[in-house]
Design an enzyme around this catalytic site. Structure first.
Site, PDB file in Angstrom:
ATOM      1  N   PHE A 222      41.763  28.991  47.550  1.00 57.23           N
ATOM      2  CA  PHE A 222      40.599  29.636  48.187  1.00 57.23           C
ATOM      3  C   PHE A 222      41.469  30.588  48.414  1.00 57.23           C
ATOM      4  O   PHE A 222      40.673  31.676  48.804  1.00 57.23           O
ATOM      5  CB  PHE A 222      39.727  29.198  49.569  1.00 57.23           C
ATOM      6  CG  PHE A 222      39.462  28.074  48.284  1.00 57.23           C
ATOM      7  CD1 PHE A 222      38.071  28.556  47.893  1.00 57.23           C
ATOM      8  CD2 PHE A 222      39.468  27.356  49.333  1.00 57.23           C
ATOM      9  CE1 PHE A 222      37.607  27.103  46.875  1.00 57.23           C
ATOM     10  CE2 PHE A 222      38.470  25.493  48.651  1.00 57.23           C
ATOM     11  CZ  PHE A 222      37.635  25.694  47.927  1.00 57.23           C
ATOM     12  N   GLU A 226      48.078  31.908  47.928  1.00 59.00           N
ATOM     13  CA  GLU A 226      48.961  32.494  47.172  1.00 59.00           C
ATOM     14  C   GLU A 226      50.349  33.323  48.000  1.00 59.00           C
ATOM     15  O   GLU A 226      50.983  32.887  47.058  1.00 59.00           O
ATOM     16  CB  GLU A 226      47.878  33.912  47.025  1.00 59.00           C
ATOM     17  CG  GLU A 226      48.407  34.849  46.265  1.00 59.00           C
ATOM     18  CD  GLU A 226      47.130  36.355  45.304  1.00 59.00           C
ATOM     19  OE1 GLU A 226      46.228  36.183  45.586  1.00 59.00           O
ATOM     20  OE2 GLU A 226      48.086  37.044  45.595  1.00 59.00           O
ATOM     21  N   ARG A 304      41.926  46.216  46.576  1.00 54.73           N
ATOM     22  CA  ARG A 304      40.806  45.527  45.791  1.00 54.73           C
ATOM     23  C   ARG A 304      39.577  46.615  46.938  1.00 54.73           C
ATOM     24  O   ARG A 304      38.456  46.382  45.569  1.00 54.73           O
ATOM     25  CB  ARG A 304      41.157  44.153  45.639  1.00 54.73           C
ATOM     26  CG  ARG A 304      39.865  43.708  44.013  1.00 54.73           C
ATOM     27  CD  ARG A 304      40.075  42.406  44.374  1.00 54.73           C
ATOM     28  NE  ARG A 304      40.904  42.548  43.319  1.00 54.73           N
ATOM     29  CZ  ARG A 304      40.995  42.186  41.790  1.00 54.73           C
ATOM     30  NH1 ARG A 304      39.601  42.647  41.203  1.00 54.73           N
ATOM     31  NH2 ARG A 304      41.765  42.055  40.766  1.00 54.73           N
ATOM     32  N   ARG A 336      39.500  34.712  47.857  1.00 48.20           N
ATOM     33  CA  ARG A 336      38.758  34.224  47.085  1.00 48.20           C
ATOM     34  C   ARG A 336      37.647  35.958  47.418  1.00 48.20           C
ATOM     35  O   ARG A 336      36.814  35.512  47.960  1.00 48.20           O
ATOM     36  CB  ARG A 336      37.946  33.428  47.233  1.00 48.20           C
ATOM     37  CG  ARG A 336      36.670  32.923  46.200  1.00 48.20           C
ATOM     38  CD  ARG A 336      35.445  32.273  46.299  1.00 48.20           C
ATOM     39  NE  ARG A 336      35.757  31.337  44.859  1.00 48.20           N
ATOM     40  CZ  ARG A 336      35.467  30.157  44.621  1.00 48.20           C
ATOM     41  NH1 ARG A 336      35.272  29.286  45.713  1.00 48.20           N
ATOM     42  NH2 ARG A 336      35.366  29.104  43.534  1.00 48.20           N
ATOM     43  N   PHE A 338      39.250  38.896  47.746  1.00 48.12           N
ATOM     44  CA  PHE A 338      40.552  39.779  48.217  1.00 48.12           C
ATOM     45  C   PHE A 338      40.058  41.332  48.621  1.00 48.12           C
ATOM     46  O   PHE A 338      40.757  42.136  47.129  1.00 48.12           O
ATOM     47  CB  PHE A 338      41.479  39.457  46.056  1.00 48.12           C
ATOM     48  CG  PHE A 338      43.081  40.110  46.721  1.00 48.12           C
ATOM     49  CD1 PHE A 338      43.457  38.803  47.571  1.00 48.12           C
ATOM     50  CD2 PHE A 338      43.068  41.444  46.587  1.00 48.12           C
ATOM     51  CE1 PHE A 338      45.361  39.396  47.612  1.00 48.12           C
ATOM     52  CE2 PHE A 338      44.879  41.129  46.739  1.00 48.12           C
ATOM     53  CZ  PHE A 338      45.774  39.981  47.274  1.00 48.12           C
ATOM     54  N   THR A 434      45.444  44.137  41.126  1.00 51.38           N
ATOM     55  CA  THR A 434      45.836  44.332  40.148  1.00 51.38           C
ATOM     56  C   THR A 434      47.136  45.826  40.329  1.00 51.38           C
ATOM     57  O   THR A 434      46.729  47.074  40.213  1.00 51.38           O
ATOM     58  CB  THR A 434      45.005  45.600  42.128  1.00 51.38           C
ATOM     59  OG1 THR A 434      45.755  44.973  43.205  1.00 51.38           O
ATOM     60  CG2 THR A 434      43.594  45.559  41.567  1.00 51.38           C
ATOM     61  N   ALA A 503      43.626  36.028  41.571  1.00 52.25           N
ATOM     62  CA  ALA A 503      42.807  37.191  40.661  1.00 52.25           C
ATOM     63  C   ALA A 503      42.283  36.496  39.749  1.00 52.25           C
ATOM     64  O   ALA A 503      41.572  37.299  38.898  1.00 52.25           O
ATOM     65  CB  ALA A 503      43.841  38.117  40.436  1.00 52.25           C
ATOM     66  N   GLU A 705      36.589  34.211  41.532  1.00 51.13           N
ATOM     67  CA  GLU A 705      35.963  34.434  42.682  1.00 51.13           C
ATOM     68  C   GLU A 705      34.619  35.292  42.398  1.00 51.13           C
ATOM     69  O   GLU A 705      34.069  35.742  43.223  1.00 51.13           O
ATOM     70  CB  GLU A 705      36.869  36.227  43.255  1.00 51.13           C
ATOM     71  CG  GLU A 705      38.474  35.265  43.246  1.00 51.13           C
ATOM     72  CD  GLU A 705      39.712  36.368  43.433  1.00 51.13           C
ATOM     73  OE1 GLU A 705      40.011  36.783  41.710  1.00 51.13           O
ATOM     74  OE2 GLU A 705      40.026  36.706  44.251  1.00 51.13           O
TER      75      GLU A 705
END
Ligand code: MTE
Ligand code: LUZ
Ligand code: MOS
Length: 765
Positions: A222, A226, A304, A336, A338, A434, A503, A705
């Site tokens: 989730f 990362e 984001r 999730r 972000f 991004t 992402a 997401e």
């Protein structure tokens, strides 16, 4: 079609790190964390802990042969605290022992003296004291300053959104094995194997080629794995390095909750300008992000937020500023959505307030401003294949929502103690990292001489079904059954320089790489088959594991073709690389086509609030979602439903609470409430918009997401029910909207005796 992993999951046969059979001699590590949120370490006394039988070593920063630095975007994070601590439970020492139990017992005997510094937990306080992770970021489109003069209404306010615990079922952990020649194998529960490899290499001061990272699957990530899986893997590697023995480090749930970062809480100011007819002309907003003690992924998360500040609306004049506020909390991280959910919450709050002031239903303002084809986002990209209005209109039509709203109004006029509320929630979410360079992936496909196939990509399976999707792609490309294809664990020796699976683009990126690798193999095989059958290449295909001529099966079966191709010394192995085309972003002007495409959709949400207790139940969540052409409808529906409930949980039940000392109070499942089956909406109806994605692999759209953000509508549905109980009232917008908060809104500043005696009590269950 199913997610093939589920059978092993249900039987408890799937292996997670803690299930691996460990070799003889394996040691176990536990993390000793700071008892204070901010201060200077004056003295660390390990003597009593060291003396315990079974303790092999206690490791601190002085044992680090390489760099004590794990920062990804900004180098501002120590693996183990050296002289200062910046958040409570910040790792200071690692106790390595013959068993997990001994290690934990020994950690309790560590003594520390800390000179206390001031503790800051709130982002606005950090901002006032100029404690920032990096300078503020501004995205701007149109001319906001000039736009205000044309507005009939200008709505100003502030709102807060809370944190969220990832609560992956499998906690953070890693298993590090020292191999010959100073090399290591690290098995990690990470979304980013390369990030783990880089951290371990930096910490040990050895090149990346001496560290092999492997990931079989995660019991959920989730976003929490990362970047934040890396420290634990780095620590396990450090212990294995020092002790020359395999070391397993798994965080107990309590440590996991206290030591790791969560979704970033935000406190935001907004100013929204509208015409009398509801057209939005301008948005100005400042987002104070509670980044925690170090940067981690905060700058990317903040970006984001700025990208998605206008959600699915076309706002011609936008100026949004993001501020990364440094606080004495564990560094907050990817979760999730972000930063997207936090940005969307603010625009929805502003629209809600505008609807109160203007006396116009929020859905009229929402609908009027939905993006149209070729509308320009404030970062310069144009909306293409825009499905904002289409999904809204299909949602209205298929669910007959205005009839439902009339029924709610009738219900509310007939009931005093129970009130219903509803809200609409459109979404628009950009697909691509991004950070453009991260949009790359690779795949390796092997065909063995018996015709069986394996594949491995950079994708990490965490329950989202990415490997089932990639398997489907390979199966279609090679014309063979799923049963002939096996997924191999993600491994940095097979696929180098991988981006994390994040992402929502895991299937897009890795699926494309796997598709290219499969097409290379298919070309070789078709050529080989044409040669064997002495038929023209363009008339040959493979279907259901049989070579076909003009679509009709021939005598040549898949496994026979493979063997003959091998005998001709033709490679049955292909590796491929994919990089998303046509995306770019200028980080100076903050303009560019940052996203490969956008995902759209609209939700309609209904809730009933018990106005005596403040409790609520979601009755219906009706969604028209833009899935593209699904590769696997079971998986995609599961992703949507799970994300929606996770989004509703963020907005309602889930309350991350730190006290003034920086201590996490909601640090166990007895104090942190997550959605369960009783919380789930009674009627969750997620429909497929049904149009293929013109640029997506095999027509698909990313799903991981975006649907989480439908949950934001849940907040406003509850608020509408509260307002049905207290017409004309206006409340501060601050999520999560817990039952306690609902109760306060129902009754604060109200003479409760008077209010209750004025109610006519109807019979309720
Ligand atoms: N679904 C499950 N079951 N478990 C997870 O950890 N992570 C989510 C989403 N769905 C997650 C999940 C997040 S944060 C992302 S970014 C995507 O899955 C990542 O996978 P994908 O890119 O393959 O969609
Ligand atoms: N991770 C990341 C993400 O590094 N960049 C992103 O843009 C992103 N978006 C969503 C989720 N994780
Ligand atoms: Mo998801 S937050 O991109 O891991």
């Amino acid at each position: 079609m199913k997610n093939y992993d589920i059978i092993n999951h249900v039987r408890g046969e799937s292996q997670f790190i803690d299930d691996l059979n460990v070799p003889q001699g394996t040691l176990f590590a536990t993390v000793y964390g700071s008892p204070s949120a901010h201060g200077k370490i004056l003295n660390l006394d390990l003597s009593e802990a060291r003396a315990i039988k079974g303790v092999k070593d206690i490791i601190t920063y002085v044992d680090i042969p390489g760099q004590n630095q794990i920062g990804g975007i900004i180098k501002d994070e120590e693996l183990l605290a050296e002289h200062e601590v910046h958040f409570m439970q910040m790792p200071i020492a690692l106790v390595v022992a013959e068993s997990e139990f001994i290690a934990r017992e020994a950690a309790r005997k560590i003594k520390i003296e800390i000179e206390q510094y001031e503790v800051i937990t709130e982002p606005r306080e950090a901002f006032a004291k100029n404690k920032l992770i990096a300078p503020p970021r501004v995205f701007e489109g149109g001319n906001v300053d000039a736009a205000w003069a044309q507005c009939d209404y200008i709505i100003e306010g502030d709102c807060d959104s809370g944190g969220q615990e990832h609560l992956y079922l499998e906690t953070q952990g890693a298993f590090a094995i020292p191999l010959e020649g100073g090399t290591f194998k690290v098995i990690s529960s990470t979304q980013g194997p390369t990030a783990v490899q880089r951290v371990a290499s930096n910490v040990l001061g050895i090149p990346m080629n001496k560290i092999e990272v492997e990931v079989l699957r995660l019991g959920g990530g989730f976003g929490g794995k990362e970047d934040q899986a890396s420290p634990w893997a780095g620590m396990a590697a450090l212990c294995a390095y020092k002790l020359k023995r395999p070391v397993k480090l798994i965080l107990p749930r309590h440590d996991d909750m206290r030591m790791t970062g969560k979704r970033h809480p935000y406190s935001s100011d907004y100013k929204l300008g509208l015409k009398a007819d509801g057209t939005i002309l301008a948005l100005e907003a400042t987002y104070f992000q509670n980044s925690g003690a170090s940067a981690d992924l905060s700058p990317a998360v903040l970006d984001r937020t700025l990208f998605h500040a206008a959600n699915a609306y076309h706002i011609p004049n936008v100026r949004v500023t993001g501020v990364m506020c440094k606080t004495n909390l564990p560094s907050n991280t990817a979760f999730r959505g972000f930063g997207g959910p936090q940005g969307k919450f603010v625009i929805e709050a502003a629209i809600f307030k505008a609807s109160e002031v203007m006396g116009m239903p929020a859905y009229e303002i929402q609908k009027k401003n939905l993006l149209k084809e070729n509308d320009e986002f404030h970062f310069g990209q144009k909306a293409k294949h825009c499905r904002a209005r289409l999904s809204w209109e299909k949602m209205e039509e298929e669910f007959k929502v205005y009839d439902r709203i009339s029924a709610i109004e009738k219900y509310n006029s007939e009931n005093d103690l129970m009130k219903k509320g509803y809200a609409f929630m459109p979404i628009c979410f950009g697909i691509s990292f991004t950070n453009t360079l991260m949009n790359q992936a690779s795949a390796l496909v092997n065909i063995y001489t018996d015709g069986s196939v394996t594949f491995t990509t950079a994708a990490v399976e965490m329950g989202q079904g990415v490997n089932a999707k990639i398997k489907e792609i390979i199966s279609r490309m090679l014309g063979i059954s799923h049963d002939s294809i096996k997924t191999e664990p993600t491994n940095t020796s097979r696929n180098a320089n991988t981006s994390p699976t994040a992402a929502s683009s895991g299937a897009d990126l890795n699926g494309n790489a796997a598709k290219i690798a499969s097409s290379i193999l298919r070309d070789r095989l078709l050529r080989s088959a044409a040669e064997e059958l002495k038929l023209p290449l363009y008339e040959i295909s493979i279907k259901d594991e049989v070579v076909c001529h003009k679509g009709e099966p021939t005598e040549l079966k898949w496994h026979e073709l493979i063997l003959r191709t091998y005998n001709k010394r033709i490679s049955l192995q292909a590796q491929a690389f994919y990089a998303t085309p046509n995306i770019f972003f200028d980080r100076v002007t903050n303009k560019g086509d940052a996203f490969f495409y956008h995902v759209y959709g609209t939700a309609y949400i209904e809730v009933t609030v018990d106005c005596l207790k403040g409790t609520y139940q979601f009755n219906a969540v009706k969604v028209m979602h833009d899935f593209g052409e699904s590769l696997n409808e079971v998986i995609d529906r599961g992703q949507a439903e799970g994300a929606i409930i996770q989004g509703l949980g963020w907005m309602t039940l889930e309350e991350v609470i730190y006290n003034k000392d920086g201590r996490l109070l909601s640090d166990l499942l007895s104090t942190y409430k997550v959605p369960d089956i009783h919380f789930a909406p009674e009627d969750m109806d997620v429909r497929f918009l049904g149009l293929p994605n013109p640029v997506g692999i095999m027509g698909t759209k990313a799903i991981g997401e975006p649907p989480l953000m439908y949950g934001i509508g849940g907040y406003f549905a509850i608020m509408n029910a509260v307002k049905a109980f207290r017409p004309g009232a206006s409340f501060k917008i601050s999520s999560p909207y817990t039952a306690e908060k609902v109760l306060m809104n129902l009754y604060s500043n109200v003479n409760i005796d008077e209010k209750i005696s004025s109610l006519s009590v109807t019979e309720e269950k």
